[in-house]
Motif scaffolding. Sequence first.
Motif, short mmCIF file in Angstrom:
data_model
loop_
_atom_site.label_atom_id
_atom_site.label_comp_id
_atom_site.label_asym_id
_atom_site.label_seq_id
_atom_site.Cartn_x
_atom_site.Cartn_y
_atom_site.Cartn_z
N ALA A 145 15.79 82.22 62.24
CA ALA A 145 15.52 82.81 61.01
C ALA A 145 14.25 82.58 60.31
N ARG A 146 13.58 81.35 60.75
CA ARG A 146 12.24 81.50 59.92
C ARG A 146 11.09 82.33 60.99
N ILE A 147 11.26 82.24 62.20
CA ILE A 147 10.44 83.29 62.96
C ILE A 147 10.70 84.77 62.61
N ALA A 148 11.95 85.00 62.37
CA ALA A 148 12.19 86.47 61.85
C ALA A 148 11.57 86.77 60.54
N VAL A 149 11.66 85.91 59.73
CA VAL A 149 11.06 86.03 58.30
C VAL A 149 9.63 86.17 58.41
N ARG A 150 9.16 85.14 59.22
CA ARG A 150 7.48 85.28 59.51
C ARG A 150 6.91 86.54 60.04
#
Length: 59
Positions: A19-24
């Motif tokens: 999720a963090r990579i997707a948001v980034r």
Amino acid sequence: MAQRSERNPRTTRCARSAARIAVRGLVVAGFAGVAWLLSASAAHASDSSGSDGFASGAS
């Protein structure tokens, strides 16, 4: 009181990381989109042709 189901900490960690990579990625894409729009509008504003978008002097 309802009990929370046991979650695998490794699965939770992977989900948070994804999720963090997707948001980034979305944030970076947003900045790239803004830069593209600003450069396109600057290029359009500096265009010396007429308001119809065609080069002046063409027959």
